[in-house]
Design a protein around this motif. Structure first.
Motif, short mmCIF file in Angstrom:
data_model
loop_
_atom_site.label_atom_id
_atom_site.label_comp_id
_atom_site.label_asym_id
_atom_site.label_seq_id
_atom_site.Cartn_x
_atom_site.Cartn_y
_atom_site.Cartn_z
N UNK A 1 10.71 10.00 -2.85
CA UNK A 1 10.64 9.19 -4.26
C UNK A 1 9.98 9.52 -5.45
N UNK A 2 8.96 10.47 -5.09
CA UNK A 2 8.16 10.91 -6.15
C UNK A 2 7.68 12.18 -6.04
N UNK A 3 7.48 13.04 -6.92
CA UNK A 3 6.93 14.27 -7.07
C UNK A 3 5.83 14.44 -8.07
N UNK A 4 4.77 15.01 -7.49
CA UNK A 4 3.44 14.92 -8.22
C UNK A 4 3.03 16.51 -8.17
N UNK A 5 2.64 16.71 -9.46
CA UNK A 5 2.38 18.11 -9.92
C UNK A 5 1.11 18.25 -10.73
N UNK A 6 0.06 18.82 -10.18
CA UNK A 6 -1.30 18.93 -11.01
C UNK A 6 -1.22 20.46 -11.28
N UNK A 7 -0.45 20.86 -11.91
CA UNK A 7 -0.28 22.40 -12.10
C UNK A 7 0.73 22.70 -13.58
N UNK A 8 0.77 23.90 -14.15
CA UNK A 8 1.39 23.89 -15.43
C UNK A 8 1.45 25.44 -15.74
N UNK B 1 3.65 8.13 2.48
CA UNK B 1 3.78 9.43 3.34
C UNK B 1 3.71 10.86 2.37
N UNK B 2 3.16 11.61 2.54
CA UNK B 2 3.00 12.94 1.79
C UNK B 2 3.84 14.20 2.60
N UNK C 1 0.80 -1.27 0.06
CA UNK C 1 -0.13 -0.15 -0.17
C UNK C 1 0.81 1.27 -0.01
N UNK C 2 2.23 1.19 -0.43
CA UNK C 2 2.92 2.41 -0.45
C UNK C 2 3.59 2.55 0.81
N UNK C 3 3.99 1.69 1.60
CA UNK C 3 4.70 1.95 2.89
C UNK C 3 5.94 2.39 2.80
N UNK C 4 6.33 3.44 3.51
CA UNK C 4 7.68 3.78 3.59
C UNK C 4 8.06 4.47 1.94
N UNK C 5 7.11 4.90 1.28
CA UNK C 5 7.53 5.70 -0.02
C UNK C 5 7.03 7.14 0.31
N UNK C 6 7.81 8.40 -0.06
CA UNK C 6 7.57 9.53 0.23
C UNK C 6 7.22 10.27 -1.10
N UNK C 7 6.06 10.96 -1.09
CA UNK C 7 5.54 11.67 -2.28
C UNK C 7 5.51 12.98 -1.93
N UNK C 8 6.14 14.04 -2.73
CA UNK C 8 6.09 15.25 -2.39
C UNK C 8 4.94 15.73 -3.26
N UNK C 9 4.08 16.52 -2.68
CA UNK C 9 2.88 17.09 -3.35
C UNK C 9 2.82 18.53 -3.36
N UNK C 10 3.01 18.97 -4.57
CA UNK C 10 3.26 20.50 -4.90
C UNK C 10 2.05 20.99 -5.58
#
Length: 306
Positions: free
Chosen positions: A145-152, A108-109, A37-46
């Motif tokens: 680990x991951x960056x998520x961007x819903x912008x532009x 983790x967020x 379920x994504x344990x110990x994975x860090x996602x940066x939400x911008x």
């Protein structure tokens, strides 16, 4: 630098969806059934921040920072006064404590508020947030680990591209919404950083797997996922259905978290950004046979690691 960025929400839909049907479409349960379920994975939400007290999200937050002028520029206040960021965060990581589950509910967020409560921001602040994410370390040595961007932005900016390339060089996968400019027309549309080759650019389909009329198409598109009438978390501990490529991108960010955890189990190591991208592309199914509108196809986690 005066160039601006903005959120990529397309529309507000009636709040009548009590289930995120997109989760069934991407076969997220193929991982959940194995307790991945994504344990110990860090996602940066911008995005516009997050409802820090939301029942489904408060336990996922590992840290955050405000890069906007909201709250008198207080860097420690990354509260969402818009709703967009909270909705995106829920698609990624909501825990289903009461009402709703995200793709990777144990991820983790890291909340990096790069858009103000009106949904706009500066490219300068976005660049600062990217470098912050690269250098960030958690209390136990965690890294992004991951960056998520819903912008532009419609402008191709070298300094932004340089930051993107540096993040990828540091093995951070960057997921970006393609944008909502198409309006049903058979033309190519570009939003940045989505249109940079180094990122994972995400387009949208509806819940019957038809291409969303608003979803940008171009030769750099990588993947499509559900983006219409997506039910998720919202501010004031609420829930709402929204549509847009903004909603499609976090499905892919959450899927990457599942792939990372699975790879750690299988290979006993961290995948490089290129290796993780290869696994993501394996996890797709072609719908239309046209890469400019679907990239490598619809996200399909039933095909992962096969």
């Amino acid at each position: 630098m005066k160039d601006s960025i903005s959120l990529l929400e397309f529309d507000v839909m009636p709040d009548d969806k009590q289930k995120n049907s997109g989760l069934d479409m991407i076969f997220a349960s193929q991982f959940w059934n194995r307790n991945i379920e994504g344990s110990k994975v860090v996602i940066a939400v911008m995005d516009t921040g997050i409802d820090i007290n939301h029942e489904e999200l408060k336990d996922n937050i590992i840290g955050g920072r405000n890069f906007t002028s909201d709250y008198q520029y207080n860097p420690n206040n990354y509260l969402d006064g818009n709703g967009h960021g909270t909705h995106v965060a829920g698609i990624i990581a909501a825990q289903n404590k009461k009402k709703y589950i995200g793709v990777a509910p144990k991820s983790s967020l890291l909340i990096l508020k790069t858009l103000n409560n009106n949904g706009s921001g500066s490219v300068t602040n976005l660049i600062q947030a990217i470098y912050y994410a690269i250098n960030w370390r958690g209390e136990n040595g965690e890294k992004v680990n991951i960056i998520s961007m819903s912008l532009g932005t419609k402008n191709n900016i070298k300094l932004l591209h340089d930051a993107i390339k540096y993040a990828v060089k540091n093995d951070i996968s960057i997921v970006v919404a393609s944008g909502n400019d198409r309006n049903g027309k058979e033309v190519l549309n570009y939003r940045y950083p989505g249109a940079y080759n180094e990122v994972i650019q995400v387009g949208s389909v509806n819940l019957t797997k038809k291409l969303s009329s608003f979803s940008n198409s171009n030769e750099q598109l990588d993947i499509i996922s559900p983006g219409e009438s997506i039910y998720s978390t919202f501010i004031q501990n609420g829930y709402k259905s929204l549509s847009g490529t903004s909603m499609a991108a976090p499905f892919v960010a959450g899927a990457l978290a599942l792939l990372i955890e699975e790879a750690r189990i299988l290979f006993k190591r961290e995948l490089t950004e290129a290796e993780l991208y290869a696994q993501l592309i394996k996890s797709t199914s072609l719908l239309f046979g046209n890469p400019t509108i679907e990239g490598n196809g619809l996200l399909n986690l039933s095909k992962s690691f096969t």
